[in-house]
Design an enzyme around this catalytic site. Structure first.
Site, PDB file in Angstrom:
ATOM      1  N   PRO A   1       0.885  -1.134  -0.125  1.00 31.14           N
ATOM      2  CA  PRO A   1       0.037  -0.068   0.094  1.00 31.14           C
ATOM      3  C   PRO A   1       0.736   1.374  -0.032  1.00 31.14           C
ATOM      4  CG  PRO A   1       0.103  -0.800   2.229  1.00 31.14           C
ATOM      5  CD  PRO A   1       0.689  -1.733   1.340  1.00 31.14           C
ATOM      6  N   ALA A   2       0.320   2.259  -0.538  1.00 31.02           N
ATOM      7  CA  ALA A   2       0.907   3.546  -0.191  1.00 31.02           C
ATOM      8  C   ALA A   2       1.553   3.952   0.907  1.00 31.02           C
ATOM      9  CB  ALA A   2       0.197   4.762  -1.077  1.00 31.02           C
TER      10      ALA A   2
ATOM     11  N   GLU B   1      -2.252   1.040 -14.710  1.00 29.72           N
ATOM     12  CA  GLU B   1      -3.037   2.238 -14.504  1.00 29.72           C
ATOM     13  C   GLU B   1      -2.611   3.221 -14.034  1.00 29.72           C
ATOM     14  OE1 GLU B   1      -5.428   5.012 -13.355  1.00 29.72           O
ATOM     15  OE2 GLU B   1      -6.168   3.462 -11.937  1.00 29.72           O
TER      16      GLU B   1
ATOM     17  N   CYS C   1      -7.309   9.801 -10.958  1.00 32.07           N
ATOM     18  CA  CYS C   1      -6.729   9.929 -12.430  1.00 32.07           C
ATOM     19  C   CYS C   1      -7.667  10.138 -13.340  1.00 32.07           C
ATOM     20  CB  CYS C   1      -5.868   8.810 -12.428  1.00 32.07           C
ATOM     21  SG  CYS C   1      -6.905   7.082 -12.122  1.00 32.07           S
TER      22      CYS C   1
ATOM     23  N   GLU D   1      -1.162  16.443 -15.337  1.00 34.63           N
ATOM     24  CA  GLU D   1      -2.242  16.012 -14.479  1.00 34.63           C
ATOM     25  C   GLU D   1      -2.256  17.020 -13.112  1.00 34.63           C
ATOM     26  OE1 GLU D   1      -4.012  11.741 -13.060  1.00 34.63           O
ATOM     27  OE2 GLU D   1      -2.113  12.120 -13.241  1.00 34.63           O
TER      28      GLU D   1
ATOM     29  N   SER E   1     -17.034   5.267 -13.346  1.00 36.41           N
ATOM     30  CA  SER E   1     -16.337   4.109 -12.646  1.00 36.41           C
ATOM     31  C   SER E   1     -17.291   3.290 -11.932  1.00 36.41           C
ATOM     32  CB  SER E   1     -15.200   4.491 -11.559  1.00 36.41           C
ATOM     33  OG  SER E   1     -14.411   5.338 -12.254  1.00 36.41           O
TER      34      SER E   1
END
Length: 501
Positions: free
Chosen positions: A195-196, A270, A304, A401, A461
C-alpha cells in the site's frame, strides 16, 4: 504557504482513537502480523492537521522476500481451492466491509483527507469489487471444441498466473486494494500487497478483514513501507513472482515495466490521466455543470479520472464558466470529519505546492481566476476550489495532471477541433462528453483516444465495467469480466480424436 500543525492525540475524538488503536501496525506475512526485519517504522499523518495518526512497521527488502516466500508456499493449494470456496470468501469479505462501512470511511478520511460523505461512497464502490468478483469466480469459463478439420479436440482452460505484486496508490485506499485483491483471489492467485506509504491504514484494516472472512494464511501478504523501491525491486527480480499490478504515476509505471521486463512478468498498469471534459454547443448546460462538479471534485480532484481540461464550445463558454465557478465557489472547505465539509485537504504540502504552481503559471500566461486560485489559510494542506477561464491552449496546466480542485476552461469552435484538442495529450484514460446529439457523441467517442468515455455523465467508474486507458495511461483492465483475465493464463490442451479407430 501554510505550514502543518501537529495536534496532540488527546484532541482526537474517542471514536477516532478507538478506531486507530484497532488497526494492525505490523506486516502481514504468512498469516501473522510481525515487526519489520530491522525494526524500522514510519509515521502516517492526517493531511488536515499534520498530526501523526499511527506508526507502522516499515518493511525492508528482506521482508518483501519473506512475503513472497509465504505467497509462493501458498500458491499451489490456493490455486487448487474450489472456485466456490474462493467466491464465498469474497462474499463474506463484502459483507464484513459493508457492516464496517463507518469504520472504513472514517479511517480513509483521517489518513487521506476526503470528506466522510465521499469516503462512504468509496466504501460502497470498493466493496462492490468484492461482490462482483465473488460472482465472477465461478464464471471463468474455458472451452472444449473440435478442430476445424475434425481430427482432434481443443481443450482451453484458465489457470491462475501465480504470485502477484499489487502496488496501490494513496488516493483511494480501499477501492484500489479491493480492485486488485478481489480478482486475484477469484483467479486463485496469491499476493504481496504494497500500500502507499501516505495512506496504508485502510489496507491494514482491509487485510485483517480478509483474514476474518476466511482467507487462508499466506494468500494475502501486506508489506507497508517507507521505501517503495525497497519492496518492488527484489520482488521483480525474483523468478517466483509472475505478475505486477500497479496504479500510480506514469514515470513510476515505466520504471516498473522496465524492471518487470527482466523476468517477462505479466503487467497491469493504471497510470496517469489528463481527462478532457467536452461541452458542445447543444449540451444541457445545467447538467454539464452538474457533471463537471462530479468529474472534477470527486476526491478533491485527486483522481486519475478527474476532469483535467474543460473544452467548451465558444458559444456556451461564458454561461458554462459562470455557472461552474458559482458552484465551485460555494463549496465548503474543511477537515473531512467536519459535518459541513465538502472539500478536504490535499494529501501533503508538496502536492498543494504543485497545484498552486500550475495555477500561478496559467495566470501568468493569461488565464483568469474566476474563483479561487490560492491556498487556504490555516493548518493542513487545503486549496481553494478554483476555476480558470481563458486558459491558453499552450498552458502547462492543460498538459499535466493537476490532481487538485482546479478546473481550467478553454474553448473550441468545431467538432474536429474539440477532437484534436482532446487527443493532444500523451494520456488516454477517462473522458467526458456533453451533447444532446447521440450520433455526435458516438462519432466523437470513436475518434478520441481514451479507454473510457462518459456520455452526459461525470462519474463512470463501476466494478462491472473494464477500467483502464490507452497510450501512456497504461495497459490492462480492472473490473468487469475483463478484470479476472488479468490474473489468469490460458492453457491449450490438444486431444487426439476420441472417435478415431
Amino acid at each position: 504557504m501554510i505550514t502543518s500543525t501537529v495536534i496532540s492525540p488527546a484532541t482526537r475524538s474517542e471514536r477516532e482513537q478507538k478506531l486507530l488503536a484497532s488497526v494492525p501496525t505490523g506486516l502481514l506475512i504468512g498469516g501473522e502480523w510481525r515487526d519489520a526485519f530491522d525494526g524500522g517504522t514510519f509515521d502516517v499523518h492526517d493531511p488536515a492537521t499534520g498530526e501523526v495518526l499511527a506508526t507502522l512497521a516499515s518493511a525492508t527488502s528482506e521482508d518483501a522476500i519473506a512475503a513472497l516466500d509465504a505467497a509462493d508456499a501458498a500458491q499451489t493449494f490456493w490455486a487448487q481451492t474450489a472456485p466456490r470456496v474462493r467466491a464465498e470468501i469474497l462474499r463474506r469479505a463484502f459483507d464484513l466491509v459493508t457492516e464496517r462501512a463507518e469504520d472504513f470511511a472514517l479511517l480513509m478520511t483521517l489518513e487521506m483527507g476526503k470528506p466522510l460523505a465521499e469516503a462512504r461512497g468509496e466504501v460502497t464502490y470498493g466493496a462492490e469489487f468484492l461482490r462482483w468478483f465473488s460472482e465472477e469466480t465461478v464464471r471463468d469459463y474455458g472451452r472444449y471444441l473440435t478442430t476445424p478439420e475434425g481430427k482432434n479436440k481443443i481443450l482451453v482452460q484458465h489457470k491462475p498466473v501465480g504470485p502477484c505484486l499489487l502496488i496501490t496508490p494513496w488516493n483511494f485506499p480501499l477501492a484500489m486494494a479491493t480492485r486488485k485483491v478481489a480478482p486475484a483471489v477469484a483467479a486463485g492467485c496469491t499476493m504481496v500487497l504494497k500500500p502507499a506509504k501516505l495512506t496504508p491504514l485502510t489496507a491494514q484494516l482491509f487485510a485483517q478483514t480478509m483474514r476474518e472472512a476466511g482467507l487462508p494464511a499466506g494468500v494475502l501478504n501486506v508489506v507497508p513501507s517507507s521505501s517503495a523501491s525497497g519492496i518492488s525491486r527484489p520482488l521483480l527480480n525474483d523468478s517466483r513472482l509472475r505478475k505486477v499490478s500497479f496504479t500510480g504515476s506514469t514515470p513510476v509505471g515505466k520504471r516498473l515495466m522496465a524492471d518487470a521486463a527482466q523476468n517477462v512478468l505479466r503487467t497491469s498498469m493504471e497510470l496517469g490521466g489528463n481527462a478532457p471534459f467536452i461541452v458542445f454547443e447543444d449540451a444541457d448546460i445545467d447538467k454539464a455543470v452538474e457533471g463537471a462538479m462530479a468529474a472534477k471534485m470527486r476526491n478533491m480532484g485527486e483522481a486519475c479520472t478527474a476532469a483535467n481540461r474543460f473544452l467548451v464550445h465558444v458559444s456556451v463558454a461564458q454561461e458554462f464558466t459562470r455557472k461552474f465557478a458559482a458552484a465551485m465557489g460555494a463549496l465548503t472547505t474543511g477537515r473531512g470529519t467536519d459535518p459541513g465539509s465538502q472539500v478536504g485537504p490535499l494529501i501533503d504540502a508538496s502536492a498543494r505546492a504543485d497545484v498552486h504552481n500550475l495555477v500561478s503559471a496559467a495566470v501568468d500566461a493569461g488565464a483568469i481566476a474566476v474563483t479561487g486560485g490560492a491556498p487556504v489559510d490555516g493548518p493542513g494542506y487545503f486549496y481553494q476550489p478554483t476555476v480558470l477561464a481563458d486558459v491558453p491552449n499552450n498552458a502547462v496546466i492543460l498538459s499535466q495532471e493537476i490532481f487538485g480542485p482546479v478546473a481550467p476552461v478553454t474553448t473550441f469552435t468545431t467538432e474536429q477541433e474539440a477532437i484534436k484538442l482532446a487527443n493532444a495529450s500523451e494520456y488516454g484514460l477517462a473522458s467526458y462528453l456533453y451533447s444532446r446529439d447521440f450520433n455526435k457523441l458516438l462519432r466523437v467517442a470513436e475518434q478520441i483516444e481514451f479507454g473510457m468515455v462518459g456520455f452526459n455523465a461525470g462519474v463512470i467508474s463501476n466494478a462491472a465495467a473494464p477500467f483502464g486507458g490507452v497510450k501512456q495511461s497504461g495497459l490492462g483492465r480492472e473490473g468487469g469480466s475483463e478484470g479476472i483475465a488479468e490474473y489468469t493464463t490460458t492453457q491449450y490442451i490438444g486431444i487426439s480424436d476420441p472417435y478415431a479407430r
